[in-house]
Design a protein around this motif. Structure first.
Motif, short mmCIF file in Angstrom:
data_model
loop_
_atom_site.label_atom_id
_atom_site.label_comp_id
_atom_site.label_asym_id
_atom_site.label_seq_id
_atom_site.Cartn_x
_atom_site.Cartn_y
_atom_site.Cartn_z
N GLU A 1 0.75 -1.20 0.20
CA GLU A 1 0.04 0.08 -0.05
C GLU A 1 0.70 1.34 0.18
OE1 GLU A 1 0.26 -1.34 4.30
OE2 GLU A 1 -0.04 -2.23 2.16
N LYS A 2 2.28 1.18 0.13
CA LYS A 2 2.87 2.27 0.29
C LYS A 2 4.08 2.47 -0.81
CE LYS A 2 2.59 3.11 5.06
NZ LYS A 2 2.18 4.58 5.20
N ASP B 1 -7.98 -5.69 -3.81
CA ASP B 1 -7.64 -4.34 -4.32
C ASP B 1 -7.63 -4.21 -5.76
OD1 ASP B 1 -5.39 -5.64 -4.69
OD2 ASP B 1 -3.91 -4.43 -4.02
#
Length: 558
Positions: A315-316, A514
């Motif tokens: 996610e980063k 996702d």
């Protein structure tokens, strides 16, 4: 408990007869009496009795109770579809083994041998008694603490009630400290006839495992008492093991799980169960093989936890690429990704791996531990099972330090987490400044490291239980592979279309991933976890009934 004592009669017979040792004639004794008073006369007797403890160690298995790996059918514990059983080996089998330990401790302690000889073998029994009581506490919480060998089926302690878990765990610590004092150094159990026997290292490793488990369980489940006292047990034992200089990480992560990683030459081994024919010693029988391939796969949830080459999570990171083929998910990842899972067309199961070809299911295929070179030989994967390895000690030490102090130094991270990473060539250091600069939670990163390093090594379920996150990670959709048309897969899209996520990762009206085209192995609607009861196992009704009600059921299972 009555079922436990009757099984114990059988267990006692095994102790006396398994190794064809003479002097134990139970069939001439009354059924209500347990006696073997012509045994326990020599060190050979004590060693032979202790050999039974190794046979009883659990063998290779896949633990599908958590969210990391998944089988071809739903696991009732993981999915929350379990009920109160009438009887269960989860309860009776550890007690049967504990009885064997108690018998060795009591009868061996009264043998005519000198203290040094007696204590060396009694220490093995103390070790295994702690091992099996810890198994019971993890599942049931409070359990009856029996510390004697029954000599009669009318003994009132057969109907003993449950002992508070803190008292049971303190007994485990006491047993393991005795074991640590009197067990030999691991270098003194390295011969062909002794390899696999427990050592001081094994005792320290169990103290680390129990102390960390109990400290974090007590903290996150808000139990009374000083959780830090348990963490201190883990920290102190880890430091004694690390400072002993007897252990190190094995250089090759992939070969660690092969024959190459067997024996004392591999300093990562702390506590193992040996198999043959490579391990041809005399501790246990050697006629079992690993036989674990093509049985389970890994969930997408686990894949998404693996860091990218910049040390950042999915996610980063800026290194994530669009997945148009199966192998795209391996790009720019922690090297353990490619060492643990199969890429498309990589040789596996005598042929190239093909996603969605039912090679264990529709999750990600596990490569770690699979020995293709041995597939067609008579030695078919009879590799030793590592029950505790040094990497666990290092990562547990880091976690215990953080939980105890509320922080961890960069030097401590370098000696633990970063050392484990460096073994596979993942040279992005986890430091306090790196975590701060990238908005990372240090505790979560330590926990992530534990998940990634020990995939399919039977640690994950106990971790999510002690961290009290099972209620978050279990009652959700269990996700598998991403379907990519370009892969020339083993099944056509129309065969799996109803199980794939839609745009935005939607499935059955809910966002579960996702991205689209992620295979849903189990629907969230079919999975439950009740935090009021499911953190403990239900006690079998037979045990409650035959204790005259002294053993009470766990909350929520009544």
């Amino acid at each position: 408990m009555k079922q436990y004592i009757y099984k114990s009669i059988y267990a006692l017979g095994i102790v006396c007869g398994f190794f064809a040792l003479t002097g134990c004639d139970l069939d001439r004794l009354p059924e209500t009496t347990l006696a073997d008073n012509t045994f326990w006369q020599s060190e050979t007797d004590l060693r032979g009795a202790c050999n039974k403890l190794y046979v009883d160690l659990p063998g290779f298995s896949h633990d599908t109770r958590a969210d990391d790996i998944i089988g071809t059918a739903a696991n009732s514990t993981s999915s929350g579809s379990w009920n109160v059983p009438a009887t269960s080996g989860e309860w009776t089998n550890p007690y049967q083994k504990i009885f064997v330990c108690n018998n060795i401790i009591e009868k061996g302690g009264n043998s005519p041998l000198g203290d040094a000889q007696k204590n060396r073998w009694m220490a093995e029994a103390y070790f295994f008694r702690a091992y099996h009581y810890f198994d019971l506490v993890k599942k049931y919480g409070d359990v009856p603490l029996v510390l004697k060998a029954f000599d009669s089926t009318s003994d009132p302690d057969i109907k003993m009630g449950r002992t508070p878990r803190e008292e049971v765990i303190q007994q485990c610590y006491s047993d393991l400290k005795f074991a640590e004092e009197y067990l030999p150094d691991i270098d003194n159990v390295s011969s062909a006839n002794d390899w696999g026997r427990v050592s001081k290292s094994a005792a320290r490793g169990m103290l680390v495992r129990i102390g960390l488990y109990e400290g974090t369980f007590k903290k996150y489940h808000s139990l009374q008492g000083d959780y830090k006292a348990h963490l201190k047990v883990a920290i102190d034992a880890a430091e004694r093991l690390i400072n002993s200089g007897k252990h190190a990480l094995y250089a090759d992560f992939q070969k660690l799980f092969y024959f190459d990683g067997e024996g004392r030459a591999n300093k990562e081994n702390v506590f193992v169960k040996i198999y043959g024919p490579n391990g041809a010693g005399a501790v246990i029988t050697h006629n079992n093989s690993r036989g674990m391939e093509n049985a389970v796969t890994v969930t997408r949830q686990t894949i998404d936890q693996i860091l990218y080459a910049d040390g950042l999570p999915r996610e980063k990171t800026a290194l994530k690429v669009e997945e148009t083929t199966h192998n795209d998910v391996f790009i720019n990842r922690d090297p353990r990704m490619a060492l643990t899972f199969y890429q498309k067309d990589e040789t596996a199961y005598k042929a190239g791996y093909t996603p969605f070809s039912n090679q264990g299911g529709n999750g990600y295929g596990i490569k770690k531990g699979f020995m293709l070179d041995e597939w067609n030989t008579t030695n078919k994967e009879t590799v030793d099972k590592m029950i505790i390895r040094y990497a666990e000690i290092l990562i547990s030490y880091a976690e215990a330090l953080y939980e105890y102090n509320g922080q961890i130094t960069d030097a401590q991270l370098d000696a633990t987490i970063n050392k484990v990473r460096a073994r596979v060539g993942f040279n992005v250091r986890l430091t306090n400044s790196f975590a701060t600069a990238n908005g990372l939670n240090m505790l979560e990163e330590i926990r992530r490291e534990r998940l990634v390093e020990f995939i399919d090594e039977n640690l994950r379920y106990n971790d999510i239980i002690r961290w009290k996150i099972a209620e978050k990670v279990l009652p959700v959709a269990m996700l598998g592979l991403k379907y990519n048309d370009a892969d020339n897969l083993g099944t056509h899209r129309e065969n799996v279309a109803s199980r794939l996520t839609g745009p935005g990762g939607m499935f059955n009206g809910k966002k579960v991933a996702d991205q689209e085209d992620i295979y849903v192995i189990e629907n969230a609607e079919n999975r439950t976890f009740d935090p009021a009861k499911d953190y403990y196992y239900p006690i079998p009704t037979y045990e409650i009934a035959t204790s005259d009600g002294n053993v009470e059921q766990n909350p929520g299972w009544r």
